[in-house]
Motif scaffolding. Structure first.
Motif, PDB file in Angstrom:
ATOM      1  N   ASN A   1      22.863  69.327 -17.279  1.00  0.00           N
ATOM      2  CA  ASN A   1      21.963  68.172 -17.350  1.00  0.00           C
ATOM      3  C   ASN A   1      21.225  68.051 -18.680  1.00  0.00           C
ATOM      4  N   ALA A   2      21.568  68.911 -19.632  1.00  0.00           N
ATOM      5  CA  ALA A   2      20.851  68.921 -20.916  1.00  0.00           C
ATOM      6  C   ALA A   2      20.987  67.579 -21.634  1.00  0.00           C
ATOM      7  N   GLU A   3      19.869  67.111 -22.158  1.00  0.00           N
ATOM      8  CA  GLU A   3      19.833  65.822 -22.859  1.00  0.00           C
ATOM      9  C   GLU A   3      20.308  65.961 -24.304  1.00  0.00           C
ATOM     10  N   SER A   4      19.859  67.030 -24.959  1.00  0.00           N
ATOM     11  CA  SER A   4      20.150  67.182 -26.377  1.00  0.00           C
ATOM     12  C   SER A   4      20.954  68.454 -26.651  1.00  0.00           C
ATOM     13  N   LYS A   5      21.493  68.521 -27.857  1.00  0.00           N
ATOM     14  CA  LYS A   5      22.257  69.696 -28.265  1.00  0.00           C
ATOM     15  C   LYS A   5      21.349  70.925 -28.334  1.00  0.00           C
ATOM     16  N   ALA A   6      20.139  70.741 -28.818  1.00  0.00           N
ATOM     17  CA  ALA A   6      19.193  71.855 -28.950  1.00  0.00           C
ATOM     18  C   ALA A   6      18.875  72.448 -27.579  1.00  0.00           C
ATOM     19  N   GLU A   7      18.682  71.561 -26.599  1.00  0.00           N
ATOM     20  CA  GLU A   7      18.383  71.994 -25.238  1.00  0.00           C
ATOM     21  C   GLU A   7      19.560  72.782 -24.668  1.00  0.00           C
ATOM     22  N   ALA A   8      20.757  72.265 -24.852  1.00  0.00           N
ATOM     23  CA  ALA A   8      21.960  72.921 -24.363  1.00  0.00           C
ATOM     24  C   ALA A   8      22.121  74.291 -25.008  1.00  0.00           C
ATOM     25  N   ASP A   9      21.887  74.372 -26.310  1.00  0.00           N
ATOM     26  CA  ASP A   9      22.005  75.647 -27.032  1.00  0.00           C
ATOM     27  C   ASP A   9      21.039  76.682 -26.492  1.00  0.00           C
ATOM     28  N   THR A  10      19.827  76.237 -26.175  1.00  0.00           N
ATOM     29  CA  THR A  10      18.806  77.147 -25.651  1.00  0.00           C
ATOM     30  C   THR A  10      19.270  77.762 -24.337  1.00  0.00           C
ATOM     31  N   TYR A  11      19.722  76.914 -23.405  1.00  0.00           N
ATOM     32  CA  TYR A  11      20.166  77.422 -22.104  1.00  0.00           C
ATOM     33  C   TYR A  11      21.402  78.301 -22.239  1.00  0.00           C
ATOM     34  N   TYR A  12      22.281  77.918 -23.176  1.00  0.00           N
ATOM     35  CA  TYR A  12      23.480  78.713 -23.401  1.00  0.00           C
ATOM     36  C   TYR A  12      23.116  80.116 -23.878  1.00  0.00           C
ATOM     37  N   ARG A  13      22.155  80.170 -24.799  1.00  0.00           N
ATOM     38  CA  ARG A  13      21.717  81.463 -25.344  1.00  0.00           C
ATOM     39  C   ARG A  13      21.076  82.321 -24.251  1.00  0.00           C
ATOM     40  N   LEU A  14      20.237  81.717 -23.412  1.00  0.00           N
ATOM     41  CA  LEU A  14      19.577  82.444 -22.331  1.00  0.00           C
ATOM     42  C   LEU A  14      20.601  82.989 -21.338  1.00  0.00           C
ATOM     43  N   ALA A  15      21.573  82.162 -20.987  1.00  0.00           N
ATOM     44  CA  ALA A  15      22.613  82.587 -20.044  1.00  0.00           C
ATOM     45  C   ALA A  15      23.435  83.718 -20.649  1.00  0.00           C
ATOM     46  N   LYS A  16      23.733  83.610 -21.926  1.00  0.00           N
ATOM     47  CA  LYS A  16      24.520  84.633 -22.616  1.00  0.00           C
ATOM     48  C   LYS A  16      23.781  85.967 -22.631  1.00  0.00           C
ATOM     49  N   LYS A  17      22.450  85.900 -22.768  1.00  0.00           N
ATOM     50  CA  LYS A  17      21.624  87.103 -22.766  1.00  0.00           C
ATOM     51  C   LYS A  17      21.764  87.851 -21.435  1.00  0.00           C
ATOM     52  N   ILE A  18      21.787  87.094 -20.333  1.00  0.00           N
ATOM     53  CA  ILE A  18      21.929  87.706 -19.008  1.00  0.00           C
ATOM     54  C   ILE A  18      23.305  88.350 -18.886  1.00  0.00           C
ATOM     55  N   LEU A  19      24.335  87.672 -19.393  1.00  0.00           N
ATOM     56  CA  LEU A  19      25.685  88.240 -19.347  1.00  0.00           C
ATOM     57  C   LEU A  19      25.746  89.542 -20.131  1.00  0.00           C
ATOM     58  N   GLU A  20      25.112  89.549 -21.294  1.00  0.00           N
ATOM     59  CA  GLU A  20      25.099  90.766 -22.117  1.00  0.00           C
ATOM     60  C   GLU A  20      24.407  91.908 -21.378  1.00  0.00           C
TER      61      GLU A  20
END
Length: 50
Positions: free
Chosen positions: A25-44
């Motif tokens: 549901n992210a509106e902007s690229k910056a928002e999407a990048d933020t959630y992607y980074r957070l999710a990636k942190k959990i995977l790591e």
């Protein structure tokens, strides 16, 4: 959606699912990048514990 088995706490699993929903549901690229980074942190974190 493919199920990913992660060796993390249930709180982290819920958090991860939440990030995935926010990513869709992210509106902007910056928002999407933020959630992607957070999710990636959990995977790591899951990889380190495994």
């Amino acid at each position: 959606m493919r199920k990913i088995v992660m060796k993390v706490s249930s709180v982290d699993k819920l958090r991860f699912q939440n990030y995935m929903m926010q990513l869709k549901n992210a509106e902007s690229k910056a928002e999407a990048d933020t959630y992607y980074r957070l999710a990636k942190k959990i995977l790591e974190k899951g990889r380190k514990q495994a």
